[in-house]
Design a protein around this motif. Structure first.
Motif, PDB file in Angstrom:
ATOM      1  N   LEU A 418       2.287   4.481  18.175  1.00  0.00           N
ATOM      2  CA  LEU A 418       1.840   3.214  18.745  1.00  0.00           C
ATOM      3  C   LEU A 418       0.532   3.371  19.517  1.00  0.00           C
ATOM      4  CD1 LEU A 418       3.234   0.409  18.603  1.00  0.00           C
ATOM      5  CD2 LEU A 418       3.973   0.775  20.955  1.00  0.00           C
ATOM      6  N   LEU A 419       0.048   4.580  19.691  1.00  0.00           N
ATOM      7  CA  LEU A 419      -1.184   4.799  20.444  1.00  0.00           C
ATOM      8  C   LEU A 419      -2.386   4.251  19.672  1.00  0.00           C
ATOM      9  CD1 LEU A 419      -0.532   8.420  21.757  1.00  0.00           C
ATOM     10  CD2 LEU A 419      -0.221   6.252  22.984  1.00  0.00           C
ATOM     11  N   THR A 420      -3.387   3.796  20.415  1.00  0.00           N
ATOM     12  CA  THR A 420      -4.537   3.131  19.817  1.00  0.00           C
ATOM     13  C   THR A 420      -5.212   3.976  18.736  1.00  0.00           C
ATOM     14  OG1 THR A 420      -6.653   2.041  20.270  1.00  0.00           O
ATOM     15  CG2 THR A 420      -6.132   3.979  21.597  1.00  0.00           C
ATOM     16  N   LYS A 421      -5.671   3.296  17.708  1.00  0.00           N
ATOM     17  CA  LYS A 421      -6.469   3.926  16.655  1.00  0.00           C
ATOM     18  C   LYS A 421      -7.821   3.234  16.558  1.00  0.00           C
ATOM     19  CE  LYS A 421      -2.184   4.896  14.160  1.00  0.00           C
ATOM     20  NZ  LYS A 421      -1.339   4.244  15.154  1.00  0.00           N
ATOM     21  N   ARG A 422      -8.218   2.587  17.647  1.00  0.00           N
ATOM     22  CA  ARG A 422      -9.482   1.839  17.640  1.00  0.00           C
ATOM     23  C   ARG A 422     -10.649   2.734  17.264  1.00  0.00           C
ATOM     24  NH1 ARG A 422     -13.442   0.794  21.117  1.00  0.00           N
ATOM     25  NH2 ARG A 422     -12.448   2.111  22.690  1.00  0.00           N
ATOM     26  N   THR A 423     -10.679   3.943  17.840  1.00  0.00           N
ATOM     27  CA  THR A 423     -11.628   4.974  17.432  1.00  0.00           C
ATOM     28  C   THR A 423     -10.914   6.309  17.500  1.00  0.00           C
ATOM     29  OG1 THR A 423     -12.468   5.468  19.644  1.00  0.00           O
ATOM     30  CG2 THR A 423     -13.563   3.670  18.444  1.00  0.00           C
ATOM     31  N   PRO A 424     -11.370   7.317  16.746  1.00  0.00           N
ATOM     32  CA  PRO A 424     -10.752   8.638  16.852  1.00  0.00           C
ATOM     33  C   PRO A 424     -10.835   9.197  18.267  1.00  0.00           C
ATOM     34  CG  PRO A 424     -12.103   8.496  14.884  1.00  0.00           C
ATOM     35  CD  PRO A 424     -12.382   7.256  15.670  1.00  0.00           C
ATOM     36  N   GLU A 425     -11.951   8.937  18.958  1.00  0.00           N
ATOM     37  CA  GLU A 425     -12.124   9.450  20.313  1.00  0.00           C
ATOM     38  C   GLU A 425     -11.121   8.800  21.273  1.00  0.00           C
ATOM     39  OE1 GLU A 425     -15.692   9.986  17.915  1.00  0.00           O
ATOM     40  OE2 GLU A 425     -14.534   8.173  18.439  1.00  0.00           O
TER      41      GLU A 425
END
Length: 733
Positions: A418-425
């Motif tokens: 569920l953790l964000t995947k908005r950017t790899p960083e």
């Protein structure tokens, strides 16, 4: 484009994913439709509504946010335009803008609202022209704002009063002239610190939500550092007519769920969210907050037990204050899982029969649906065991209860996927944090390493509350999906001496931190308080308290002046006097304190979990299933890069009408006011407000036109506009 961001196609898929999970019993749905479908609509349903007037907080005593007006409907709502605006000037200095959270009242063509600086204002509801203004500060500059969500209206048909709070006082104003009622209390007001069984100088009392008017009584809750007892006052004289002890005293129900002498010193168990009234039954339904204030919201070693009536919905006889029934949702709360809003009086269909019920939303994203007469759940509830605390001295309840239906309107646990995947960083950064904390879902106790609470301390459901539509049987609730991290730390040793710094460390640092940085907005930074506020104002706040902050008058003049001097001159390193004794608060309630309010964010300041970050939900209370669910709000800068329909934090609730329209502002970052089709969730209209509309709107009729009005003050988004305006919309003439 990142795969977790909602495009228009994915938004449709999101909606269909929930619709596809619906498993309505077709037979019971048909029965419900027959029962609900009569010519008089709401009169048939027997529920509480608003019509031409919006004379009660959230529209009516039952808190349904529902209006029978239908001049504005699904076919013409797109033609709405600004009818008038009014600026309260509370966006101007010396107090910054924002926190304009009031739900206006409209009675007989007049609108009444309270500004963040506490000024009660009456307007012509058709034109927005100011009729009168009452300033409780008597012209003195108000240097801090309060979260004030409305006023109360009382009338016997011959005279009418507006009842409003500011600070610790309840004022009674003539509704026509705005002048104080000289027969009420002392010259038109009463001190709400009196009558609580504590020395007034040792507690701080204020009210963010208006009291409930029942016949010739106004029933009041409170916030601040105070025991949260519920009181009823005579609207004519201001005299207290009854009191219900939310922290039970010897011989009262629930006394054995606390340590023996807790009733003498414990704080909290207060009603800050507001309450609802069933005039037919003569009952007032009071949602009560968690036991403890400040640090003790999250650490309860000094209050072992279930702590009744904390986190309880209590039905009181409005005439006497006697308890009729109660339902406790969280035992020994150490998560600040207050009931965040007034309950909603609804009518549901069970086995072909109509049952009057009360629906209570929660910060954890659940809805409890209870029988109005006895408090028994109308959907099954389950009691389960949850993890014990590893903090020395903390004794968590062995079991907690949650409803099995409706399903929660917010996700319940942060997992790695569920953790964000908005950017790899962003994913790498939040994963590193996630790996170092505990994330076991609901009722995972606060810890020294950190515990994720999801939905967070601002919900799930929040203070805007839910709307109920008797035509469809839907309960509409907007929800936040922000994770927070709760962390406890050992309390620093007390500091000897009576220097201002020593007094600060012993009494103030637990909330405002040793470096005075605080945990804004809940606990403000004090690093520049000496530049923002004059000395006498700081001293008054320390002595009398303010909002959540307790009164510290018991410190005595010398220590108060010392800590005020330290706050104004923190670099003053003058040595303390010879005294070696510990000065100030010596009863700190245990060895652990709350580290501060910490949202779980990625390095760019966005939520650490995948969207949606905010939703709008329609729940059919006859079946307990979802009619629809959509994201609510977005971040303009992400939308400009194609990352749309993410949802966002939202505050303030919806309004639903017989015209088939649901109105809601609420979204923190995009400043939009929206109208949806109440049956499908389809967006019908939206408009930009001058600042975020973080308040529940109202709809009413004046001069033959239906209006919808909302307070636009912003304040939650530090980069966005703030102010103090009312904006009213209507169809073109």
């Amino acid at each position: 484009m990142s795969g977790n961001i909602m495009t228009m196609r994915s938004k449709q898929a999101f909606r269909m994913r929930f619709l596809g999970r619906l498993s309505l019993d077709r037979c019971s749905t048909a029965i419900a439709a027959v029962v609900m479908s009569c010519a008089t609509g709401l009169a048939c349903a027997g529920d509480i509504s608003a019509g031409a007037d919006w004379s009660y907080y959230h529209g009516n005593p039952g808190g349904t946010h529902y209006s029978t007006l239908k001049q504005i409907n699904t076919s013409n709502v797109k033609r709405l335009q600004v009818a008038w605006t009014y600026d309260t000037d509370d966006g101007a200095k010396p107090a910054p803008g924002g926190d304009m959270q009031a739900n206006p009242l409209i009675v007989k063509g007049k609108l009444y609202i309270v500004s963040p600086k506490g000024r009660v204002i009456s307007l012509d509801a058709a034109t927005g022209k100011e009729l009168w203004k009452f300033d409780p500060a008597n012209g003195e500059p108000v240097l801090t704002r309060q979260r004030l969500r409305g006023v109360s209206y009382w009338s016997d048909g011959k005279q009418a009063r507006i009842l409003a709070t500011f600070g610790a006082r309840l004022y009674s104003l003539d509704a026509i002239s705005g002048k104080l009622d000289p027969k009420f209390g002392q010259g038109g007001s009463i001190d709400l610190r009196e009558g609580l069984g504590r020395e007034p100088g040792t507690i701080s009392v204020s009210n963010v939500t208006p009291g409930a008017v029942v016949k010739d009584l106004i029933v009041m809750g409170s916030t601040g550092s105070t025991p949260g007892h519920i009181r009823a006052f005579d609207v004519h004289t201001g005299k207290m007519r009854w009191i219900f002890h939310t922290i039970p005293q010897p011989g009262e129900e629930g006394y054995d769920t606390w340590p023996a002498d807790a009733w003498k010193t414990a704080m909290g168990v207060n009603n800050w969210a507001g309450m609802s009234v069933d005039p037919k039954r003569g009952l007032v339904y009071v949602p009560l907050a968690s036991p403890g204030m400040g640090d003790k919201d999250f650490y309860g070693a000094d209050r072992v037990g279930d702590n009744l009536f904390g986190n309880s919905l209590v039905a009181l006889d409005a005439a006497t204050g006697k308890r009729v029934w109660h339902f406790q949702s969280v035992r020994h709360d150490i998560w600040d899982r207050d009931f965040p809003a007034p309950p909603t009086l609804v009518t549901v269909v069970r086995n072909g029969k109509r049952v009057d019920a009360v629906a209570q939303i929660t910060k954890s994203g659940f809805v409890f649906v209870l029988d109005r007469d006895n408090g028994k759940p109308l959907f099954p509830v389950e009691s389960k065991a949850y993890p014990a605390s590893d903090i020395p001295g903390e004794v968590t309840a062995p079991e907690q209860v949650l409803p099995t239906r409706p399903a929660p309107f917010a996700r319940q646990q942060v997992t790695r996927d569920l953790l964000t995947k908005r950017t790899p960083e962003a994913n790498a950064a939040v994963t590193k944090i996630f790996d170092g904390v505990s994330s076991r879902g609901q009722f995972d106790p606060p810890s020294e390493k950190g515990t994720i609470i999801f939905p967070g301390l601002d919900g799930g459901g929040e203070w805007g509350g839910a709307a109920y539509d008797p035509e469809t049987g839907n309960l509409y609730v907007n929800s936040n999906e922000m994770a927070w991290i709760l962390r406890l730390k050992q309390r620093a040793p007390q500091v000897a001496g009576n220097s201002g710094r020593a007094v600060f460390l012993n009494n103030c640092a637990a909330c405002h931190r040793e470096d005075r940085s605080g945990s804004p907005p809940e606990f403000p930074s004090l690093r520049t308080v000496g530049e923002r506020l004059p000395e006498d104002h700081i001293e008054r706040i320390v002595r009398n308290g303010n909002g959540r902050m307790p009164a510290f008058g018991a410190l005595g003049n010398d220590d108060i002046k010392a800590v005020v001097n330290y706050l104004r001159n923190p670099d003053d390193t003058a040595p303390p006097q010879e005294s070696k004794e510990v000065r100030g608060n010596t009863d700190l309630g245990g060895g652990y304190v709350f580290e501060g309010y910490n949202r779980f964010l990625d390095p760019d300041g966005y939520p650490a979990v995948t969207p949606p970050w905010g939703t709008l939900n329609a729940i059919n209370l006859n079946s307990g299933e979802y009619s629809w669910k959509i994201p609510l709000g977005e971040y303009p800068e992400l939308a400009a890069r194609g990352l749309r329909n993410t949802g966002s934090e939202n505050y303030g609730g919806p309004v639903v009408t017989a015209g088939g329209v649901l109105f809601i502002g609420a979204t923190v970052y995009d400043n939009q006011f929206r109208a949806f089709d109440k049956r499908t969730g389809e967006l019908l209209w939206q408009v930009s407000l001058p600042a975020a509309g973080l308040a529940t709107p109202a709809t009413y009729e004046a001069g033959g036109r239906q209006f919808v009005v909302i307070a636009a003050g912003g304040g939650k988004n530090k980069k966005g506009p703030a102010g103090g305006k009312l904006v009213a919309y209507a169809l073109p003439r």
